[in-house]
Design an enzyme around this catalytic site. Structure first.
Site, mmCIF file in Angstrom:
data_model
loop_
_atom_site.group_PDB
_atom_site.id
_atom_site.type_symbol
_atom_site.label_atom_id
_atom_site.label_comp_id
_atom_site.label_asym_id
_atom_site.label_seq_id
_atom_site.Cartn_x
_atom_site.Cartn_y
_atom_site.Cartn_z
ATOM 1 N N GLU A 1 3.785 7.297 2.769
ATOM 2 C CA GLU A 1 4.622 6.684 1.747
ATOM 3 C C GLU A 1 4.780 7.614 0.551
ATOM 4 O OE1 GLU A 1 2.770 2.851 0.926
ATOM 5 O OE2 GLU A 1 2.258 2.613 3.026
ATOM 6 N N GLU B 1 8.581 -2.780 -3.918
ATOM 7 C CA GLU B 1 7.475 -3.696 -3.662
ATOM 8 C C GLU B 1 6.808 -4.029 -4.986
ATOM 9 O OE1 GLU B 1 4.560 -2.250 -0.875
ATOM 10 O OE2 GLU B 1 2.986 -3.480 -1.714
#
Ligand SMILES: *[C@@H]1O[C@H](CO)[C@@H](O)[C@H](O)[C@H]1NC(C)=O
Length: 419
Positions: free
Chosen positions: A223, A334
Site C-alpha cells: 500500500e 479509508e
C-alpha cells in the site's frame, strides 16, 4: 481488650501500608521496564545518522547510510545485494513528462510537490532520509510491538455480505477496484488534501492497494499514498506513507521503514514525512503520482514517486501470493470510525466533500492504471466501486481523454444523512 483492638488496628494499617508500598514499587518497576523496552526499540529503529536535518514541522530527518537501513536487520537480507534501480519501468499512456501544457492545466505536476524538510537541507548521496522515531511516537502506540502496525484488518472487501467485518473494525472505505485478472502493478495520480480528524486514534488516508490472495489470514498487501494519522505521527499533517503485510496485518509488515522489509534507494524522499503544499478548497490543487510495479526480472515490487523518483522496493521473498502477481487492485480512501454510542465520526475522507462537488472541491484519483504481464500500463477493465455507507463517504467514477479513468471520492462523515 483495648490492647487487642489496638493491635488489630495496627496490623490493618501495617498491611495496608505494605500494600501501598508494593503497589507503587510494582508500577515503578513496570514504568522503568516499559522505558527500557521503548529505548531498546528506538535504538533498533533509529540508525546511525551521517547527517541530521531538522524539519520545520518538528520532525527530525536522519540521513542514514544506505547499507545501514532497517531492511538489513532482516535475517533474509543479511547478504542481499542492494539493487540501485529497477531493470524495467512500466510503459504506457499518460506519461506525465509527455503531457502537453494544455493537459497539465488545472492540476500541478507531481514534481512541484516536495516534502517540508527539504527547506532545511538534503541528504548526501549513498544515504537515505529516515524520519526519526521519538519516544512519544512509541508511547502513543498501544504497545511497543504494535507501534508502526495497523490495528485491524484494513481492507475493503467489495461485495462483502458480512456486516460484522465492517462494524467490528470500524474502518470505512470509498474505493474503486479491479479483480479477476493477474496484475503486476498499479498507478494513480492522487489529489492531496488535509482531512480533519475527530479523534486522536482515528486516521484518514488515500492510497493504492496491491493485493494478493483471498481475504483470509494470509492476505498479501502493498500500500502507498498519503495519510493523516495523529496516533502514528503526533500531528495532523498530510504525510507520504507505505504499508505492507503478508499475513492480513497480523505479525508481518508495517508502515514506512518501521520494520525491516522495504529497501529504499532514494536520498530525496522520506517515508512518513509531511507533504507540501496541500490543495485548498476552490483554490490551487496539488497531486502526487505513485506507481507500484513488479520488476519482471528480479520479481521485486518497486515504488516510484512522480515520474522519476524511484523510492525503492519490497523484495519478492517477503510475500507468498505477491511473489507471483496481484489478484486485485484498489484505489481510494479509508477512515477509522471509532466513535462510541453508534454515532458516526466527523473525520473527513479526501477533502471532506462528496464526489458530486467535482474539481477543486472534492478529492480525486486520476489516470488510474494497472500494469499487465508485459509490463505495460493499461486502463483498468471492469472498474467497480465500493463503499460501506455512501451517505458518509462516497465514490463516483468517470473517464475522459486527459484524466483517463478517474474518480472523485470522500465525504464529511457525520452529517444529517449519516448520523
Ligand atoms: C489535530 O486536530 C484536532 C481536531 O481535528 C485537534 O483537536 C488537535 O489539537 C490537532 N493536533 C495538533 C497537534 O495540531
Amino acid at each position: 481488650m483495648g490492647y487487642c483492638c489496638c493491635s488489630t488496628m495496627a496490623l490493618v494499617f501495617c498491611i495496608w501500608g505494605m500494600f501501598l508500598i508494593s503497589v507503587s514499587s510494582a508500577s515503578r518497576v513496570g514504568a522503568s521496564r516499559q522505558k527500557l523496552e521503548v529505548n531498546k526499540h528506538l535504538n533498533r529503529l533509529n540508525k546511525h545518522a551521517v547527517k541530521t536535518i531538522q524539519s520545520p514541522d518538528g520532525d527530525i530527518i536522519d540521513c542514514v547510510h544506505i547499507s545501514n537501513q532497517p531492511a538489513f536487520d532482516h535475517p533474509f537480507l543479511k547478504d542481499h545485494k542492494i539493487q540501485m534501480r529497477p531493470n524495467f519501468h512500466p510503459e504506457g499512456l499518460f506519461d506525465e513528462s509527455k503531457l502537453s501544457e494544455k493537459q497539465k492545466e488545472g492540476s500541478n505536476a507531481a514534481n512541484s510537490i516536495t516534502q517540508l524538510w527539504h527547506a532545511n537541507g538534503k541528504c548526501p548521496e549513498d544515504t537515505i532520509p529516515i524520519r526519526r522515531t521519538k519516544e512519544d511516537d512509541v508511547l502513543r502506540a498501544s504497545s511497543v510491538k504494535r507501534y508502526g502496525r495497523k490495528k485491524h484488518r484494513s481492507i475493503a472487501k467489495p461485495r462483502s455480505a458480512d456486516p460484522d467485518i465492517i462494524s467490528q473494525s470500524g474502518h470505512q472505505h470509498a474505493i474503486a477496484y479491479v479483480e479477476g485478472d493477474k496484475y503486476y502493478g498499479a498507478k494513480a495520480t492522487i489529489n492531496v488534501w488535509e482531512p480533519k480528524i475527530q479523534q486522536l486514534n482515528e486516521f484518514s488516508l488515500s492510497q493504492i492497494w496491491v493485493l494478493g490472495g483471498s481475504f483470509g489470514q494470509d492476505l498479501n498487501s502493498i500500500e502507498a499514498g498519503w495519510q493523516v494519522s495523529p496516533d502514528l505521527y503526533g500531528d495532523n499533517n498530510t504525510r507520504l506513507f507505505t504499508y505492507w503485510t503478508s499475513d492480513a496485518y497480523q505479525a508481518t509488515g508495517c508502515y514506512n521503514l518501521l520494520c525491516s522489509g522495504f529497501i529504499q534507494v532514494n536520498n530525496n524522499i522520506a517515508m512518513g514525512a509531511s507533504i507540501s503544499p496541500i490543495s485548498e478548497y476552490q483554490n490551487s490543487q496539488y497531486d502526487i503520482s505513485i506507481t507500484i510495479w513488479k520488476d519482471p526480472k528480479e520479481g521485486h515490487w518497486w515504488m516510484r514517486f512522480g515520474n522519476e523518483l524511484v523510492l525503492g522496493y519490497w523484495p519478492s521473498f517477503l510475500f507468498s501470493y505477491l511473489a507471483d502477481s496481484a489478484s486485485m487492485i484498489e484505489w481510494g480512501g479509508e477512515v477509522v470510525n471509532s466513535e462510541p454510542n453508534g454515532e458516526h465520526t466527523s473525520t473527513q475522507m479526501g477533502s471532506g466533500q462528496f464526489p458530486e462537488q467535482g474539481f477543486g472541491k472534492a478529492s480525486y484519483f486520476r489516470n488510474i492504471q494497472v500494469v499487465d504481464s508485459s509490463n505495460n500500463l493499461k486502463s483498468p477493465k471492469g472498474l467497480g466501486t465500493f463503499t460501506e455507507q455512501s451517505n458518509c463517504y462516497d465514490v463516483e467514477t468517470g473517464s475522459n481523454d486527459n484524466w483517463g479513468h478517474y474518480f472523485y471520492y470522500g465525504g464529511p462523515g457525520k452529517n444529517p444523512n449519516c448520523p
